[in-house]
Write an enzyme that holds these catalytic residues in place. Structure first.
Site, PDB file in Angstrom:
ATOM      1  N   ARG A   1       8.877 124.543  24.461  1.00  0.00           N
ATOM      2  CA  ARG A   1       8.138 125.765  24.125  1.00  0.00           C
ATOM      3  C   ARG A   1       6.929 125.427  23.273  1.00  0.00           C
ATOM      4  O   ARG A   1       5.901 126.113  23.349  1.00  0.00           O
ATOM      5  CB  ARG A   1       9.035 126.751  23.368  1.00  0.00           C
ATOM      6  CG  ARG A   1      10.102 127.350  24.258  1.00  0.00           C
ATOM      7  CD  ARG A   1      10.919 128.404  23.539  1.00  0.00           C
ATOM      8  NE  ARG A   1      12.212 128.552  24.207  1.00  0.00           N
ATOM      9  CZ  ARG A   1      13.062 129.558  23.973  1.00  0.00           C
ATOM     10  NH1 ARG A   1      12.763 130.484  23.086  1.00  0.00           N
ATOM     11  NH2 ARG A   1      14.208 129.608  24.630  1.00  0.00           N
TER      12      ARG A   1
ATOM     13  N   TYR B   1      21.107 127.749  28.563  1.00  0.00           N
ATOM     14  CA  TYR B   1      21.315 126.864  29.715  1.00  0.00           C
ATOM     15  C   TYR B   1      20.905 125.443  29.359  1.00  0.00           C
ATOM     16  O   TYR B   1      21.516 124.467  29.796  1.00  0.00           O
ATOM     17  CB  TYR B   1      20.519 127.342  30.933  1.00  0.00           C
ATOM     18  CG  TYR B   1      20.881 128.725  31.424  1.00  0.00           C
ATOM     19  CD1 TYR B   1      22.011 129.377  30.976  1.00  0.00           C
ATOM     20  CD2 TYR B   1      20.085 129.368  32.364  1.00  0.00           C
ATOM     21  CE1 TYR B   1      22.337 130.640  31.435  1.00  0.00           C
ATOM     22  CE2 TYR B   1      20.403 130.628  32.839  1.00  0.00           C
ATOM     23  CZ  TYR B   1      21.529 131.265  32.361  1.00  0.00           C
ATOM     24  OH  TYR B   1      21.844 132.517  32.820  1.00  0.00           O
TER      25      TYR B   1
ATOM     26  N   ASP C   1      23.257 135.030  19.402  1.00  0.00           N
ATOM     27  CA  ASP C   1      22.478 134.697  20.589  1.00  0.00           C
ATOM     28  C   ASP C   1      22.399 133.176  20.696  1.00  0.00           C
ATOM     29  O   ASP C   1      21.875 132.518  19.803  1.00  0.00           O
ATOM     30  CB  ASP C   1      21.084 135.296  20.395  1.00  0.00           C
ATOM     31  CG  ASP C   1      20.287 135.320  21.674  1.00  0.00           C
ATOM     32  OD1 ASP C   1      19.323 136.080  21.745  1.00  0.00           O
ATOM     33  OD2 ASP C   1      20.632 134.554  22.594  1.00  0.00           O
TER      34      ASP C   1
ATOM     35  N   ASP D   1      24.838 135.005  27.290  1.00  0.00           N
ATOM     36  CA  ASP D   1      24.652 134.200  26.074  1.00  0.00           C
ATOM     37  C   ASP D   1      24.524 135.048  24.802  1.00  0.00           C
ATOM     38  O   ASP D   1      23.971 134.578  23.813  1.00  0.00           O
ATOM     39  CB  ASP D   1      23.419 133.311  26.222  1.00  0.00           C
ATOM     40  CG  ASP D   1      22.155 134.127  26.319  1.00  0.00           C
ATOM     41  OD1 ASP D   1      22.237 135.340  26.533  1.00  0.00           O
ATOM     42  OD2 ASP D   1      21.067 133.548  26.171  1.00  0.00           O
ATOM     43  N   GLU D   2      25.005 136.261  24.839  1.00  0.00           N
ATOM     44  CA  GLU D   2      24.893 137.112  23.653  1.00  0.00           C
ATOM     45  C   GLU D   2      26.211 137.801  23.365  1.00  0.00           C
ATOM     46  O   GLU D   2      26.898 138.242  24.281  1.00  0.00           O
ATOM     47  CB  GLU D   2      23.863 138.225  23.886  1.00  0.00           C
ATOM     48  CG  GLU D   2      22.439 137.788  23.892  1.00  0.00           C
ATOM     49  CD  GLU D   2      21.592 138.965  24.319  1.00  0.00           C
ATOM     50  OE1 GLU D   2      21.174 139.718  23.435  1.00  0.00           O
ATOM     51  OE2 GLU D   2      21.401 139.139  25.527  1.00  0.00           O
TER      52      GLU D   2
END
Length: 753
Positions: free
Chosen positions: A60, A23, A18, A120-121
DNA sequence: CATTGTGTAAAT
DNA sequence: TATTTACAC
């Protein structure tokens, strides 16, 4: 001390990788000054600063979440850098990221079967690589571990009370059960892969390593960013006992909720008391069985060797007041979307030689004034025709059809005088158009690219399907043999291929060949049984036309290409079971450069293979088709009504092979049951390789192999311009060409064998 | 007024 | 088959 556990031989090693806030990473690679900063990527939308679709880990920490509005993020985290994705003017925003993801897949696909699960995985089946590593290097020494491998997290390690064992210790245990040892190998391999990804793309990713997809996926997110986690089989039940149900892929929505409500179950482990029957009763045979297995940490889903998407779509939302209420505005947006879709289709055609067959339109329509202001949905589809104007026209009529279903009477389209509204009072809040049913079309068989299709990594992106040809050889008994011209003179060939030969019974065998890379052929299956020969193998007309002349009295092999949509694949799976014919022994068929039988005359001499991938409906090139593609495929053009023609081409190929072998008189005809046939085929292959080697020496060139990563600019430049272009386009998605010491073309393309 | 845009899979 | 629904990121 781990308890030895009897492992069935089919223990798999699956990894899920992952990309971390992908982005953001893509933007940071473009603008390195953004690295290490709080960054958010927002989708263009002036309202409240746009919606965030990715948030860096620095941001985050300030509490910024995905799906916040840009303005809100700025409030919480004033330092955040918001990067806008390009939206308008033909620039499909997500395509940029998708291409970046492709770079990663390209690196990963070197290791094993690869499935692109999302932008994206990636899932990776590295069972084989792990087993090989186990034989070669196990047990490992701590010194031999890479840093990244050392940093692996092993779930369930340092339990309370016990003496802490480091991950490195765990990986290097000598006496661990085989399943753990395989996971250790997997972890070491994945560590290498992640380092390779970083080195070659500058992207970091996290990974989970476990015995199945569900576990790998579950685990990959446990330590982010840029870390990898292993879930040993022995820890699975412990984990599932405490894990919130939602965390399991597929249980994040309504099903998970109803599980909780119906059964009071909060973790997968709490499902254990329920019998499979009970679960099936409640949730259906399929879902019930799946749940029962999930509760036990079991999941048989296979990693699909698929790296290309199966559909394209583009959509646009018109939230709230922006809802479209006039046909004019709807048409405007349908036009925009059609253009964008066609661009995606062009790209796919150019890069992968694929075309879509189905056009689908969705629209969310809000009906006002009427009884309920409830939002409703409508979806319509029709055959897809290439070309922006055609797509627009079709999409328009789909929209109108949908609207008619939706609105009473015929009022739907006419605007009410004065007010800007239509008489039906509809308001469109979402339009989406998509292209589905994508499948490969034959590449120009004369194309140089087909000569250069490397046998490894058949699932690599950016490469055209190379399974286009059957090699036909051996002897054919045909009623036409009496008419076989005695001369090899190509001039005679034309008359040899007269129409009446078509109705003659042809018995023959498509000869299997081999390859040095069995791993890349793992999806190969044979269909060769007399009993099956008249069976209902459902397949496309193309396959039908190929198999029927051969099917009745002989044996043939089918080769599955890398695409799940491949004609052959569907042919094999089309028996309703959905399964490949696993009871049949896989047989390799080599593809080789070949001229299309219908398009050549003088080259018939070398025509030992036939194109079997013609999907007639697709061959007719549409206006939107790129001109260079068009010229490559021109000679293959035929239309739906020309099934017969294609069928003939196939038979001509057979007939020719018959003639060729008659003149050479090398091999006896072959018949037999599956049991006797397969060994014979193998033996034949050996001989074929030998004769092929000779003939290729004689002719100067036949089969070529190359390693993509070894192609170098200097050498490429020596090729004719058209070939350069074609190769570049085929390599487009892969990492930049590397410099190399070698300077001559022949250094790069040694003749096989 | 407002989680967008893409994509997959299974049920119906 | 065509369409709808669910799910995920």
């Amino acid at each position: 001390m781990p308890v030895a556990r009897p492992d069935s031989g089919d223990t798999r090693v699956i990894a899920h990788l992952d990309l971390d806030c992908f982005y953001v990473q893509v933007e940071q690679r473009k603008r390195p000054e953004l690295r290490g900063k709080p960054v958010g990527v927002v989708q263009y939308n002036p309202w409240k600063g746009g919606g965030l679709i990715a948030v860096s880990y620095e941001a985050r920490k300030c509490g910024v979440l995905r799906c916040m509005r840009g303005d809100d993020a700025k409030k919480i985290c004033p330092d955040i850098e918001l990067v806008k994705t390009p939206w308008a003017d033909g620039h499909a925003p997500l395509n940029w990221y998708r291409d970046a993801g492709t770079e990663v897949v390209t690196v990963l696909s070197r290791a094993g079967v690869c499935e692109r699960a999302s932008i994206d995985e990636v899932y990776l089946d590295i069972t084989e690589a792990a087993a090989a590593r186990l034989l070669k290097d196990f047990p490992f020494t701590i010194d031999s571990l890479s840093d990244e491998a050392r940093k692996t997290r092993i779930l369930g390690l340092a339990e309370d009370g016990e003496i802490a064992m480091t991950a490195a210790d765990w990986l290097c245990q000598k006496d661990s059960p085989r399943c753990d040892a395989l996971l250790a190998c997997g972890a070491i391999i994945v560590a290498e892969l992640r380092e390779a990804v970083l080195a070659e793309t500058q992207f970091t990713c996290s990974a989970g390593i476990g015995h199945n997809k569900m576990l790998a996926k579950l685990t990959s997110g446990m330590h982010k960013p840029a870390q990898q986690t292993v879930i040993p089989a022995s820890y699975v039940s412990t984990l599932l006992a405490s894990l919130p149900l939602k965390k399991i892929g597929g249980l994040g929505g309504k099903l998970g909720k109803s599980l909780q409500e119906d059964l009071g179950v909060k973790t997968p482990g709490e499902l254990l008391p329920f019998s499979q029957l009970k679960l099936q009763e409640l949730y259906g045979a399929n879902t019930g069985a799946w749940l029962w297995h999930i509760a036990r940490g079991k999941n048989g889903d296979e990693v699909q060797g698929r790296v290309l998407t199966k559909s394209h779509s583009c959509s646009r939302a018109f939230p709230g007041p922006k809802a479209l209420t006039s046909m004019t505005s709807v048409m405007h947006w349908l036009g925009e979307l059609s253009d964008r879709l066609q661009e995606q289709l062009d790209l796919d055609l150019e890069m992968h030689n694929r075309k879509a067959k189905l056009l689908v339109l969705h629209a969310a329509v809000h009906l006002r004034g009427a009884s309920q202001p409830a939002k409703k949905f409508s979806s319509k589809s029709c055959p897809l025709r290439y070309g922006k104007e055609k797509i627009l026209a079709d999409v328009r009529s789909l929209f109108e059809r949908g609207l008619r279903d939706f609105c009473p009477l015929n009022k739907s389209l006419s605007p009410v005088k004065g007010s800007g509204r239509n008489s039906c009072n509809w308001a469109v809040t979402l339009i989406s158009i998509g292209a589905n049913d994508i499948s490969a079309i034959p590449t120009g068989v004369n194309s140089i690219t087909s000569f250069f299709a490397a046998p490894t990594h058949s699932h690599l992106p950016g490469r055209r399907s190379r399974v286009e040809h059957f090699q036909v050889s051996e002897e054919f008994e045909t009623g036409a043999s009496s008419r076989t011209p005695s001369s090899n003179d190509p001039e005679n060939m034309t008359s040899f291929f007269s129409d009446d030969i078509i109705n003659d019974e042809v018995t023959g065998i498509l000869q299997p060949c081999s390859s040095e890379e069995p791993a890349s052929y793992r999806n190969l299956f044979a269909v060769d049984d007399d009993k099956n020969s008249d069976a209902d193998i459902k397949c496309t007309p193309a396959i039908e036309s190929i198999s029927s002349p051969v099917r009745r009295k002989s044996h043939f092999q089918l080769f599955e290409s890398d695409s799940r949509n491949s004609v052959l694949n569907r042919c094999i799976r089309g028996d309703g079971s959905g399964n490949p014919c696993e009871d049949l022994e896989p047989t390799l068929i080599q593809c080789s450069p070949v001229e299309h039988p219908t398009s050549v005359s003088s080259e018939l001499e070398t025509c030992s293979a036939i194109n079997i991938n013609s999907q007639h409906a697709d061959l007719k090139l549409e206006d939107g088709c790129r001109s260079d593609v068009r010229s490559n495929t021109r000679e293959l053009e035929c239309s739906r009504e020309a099934d017969e023609k294609s069928s003939r081409a196939v038979q001509l190929g057979l007939a020719f092979a018959s003639k060729a072998s008659t003149s050479e008189r090398q091999n006896p005809p072959i018949t037999g049951t599956k049991a006797t046939l397969v060994p014979k085929l193998k033996e034949l292959w050996q001989r074929n390789v030998a004769t092929q080697a000779q003939s290729s020496v004689k002719r100067g060139a036949s089969n070529w192999e190359y390693k993509q990563e070894e192609i170098d600019e200097v050498v490429l430049a020596q090729l004719p311009v058209e070939i350069q272009q074609e190769l570049r386009s085929s390599l487009k998605l892969n990492r930049p060409l590397r410099p190399s010491k070698r300077t001559s073309i022949s250094d790069f393309f040694p003749s096989a064998k």
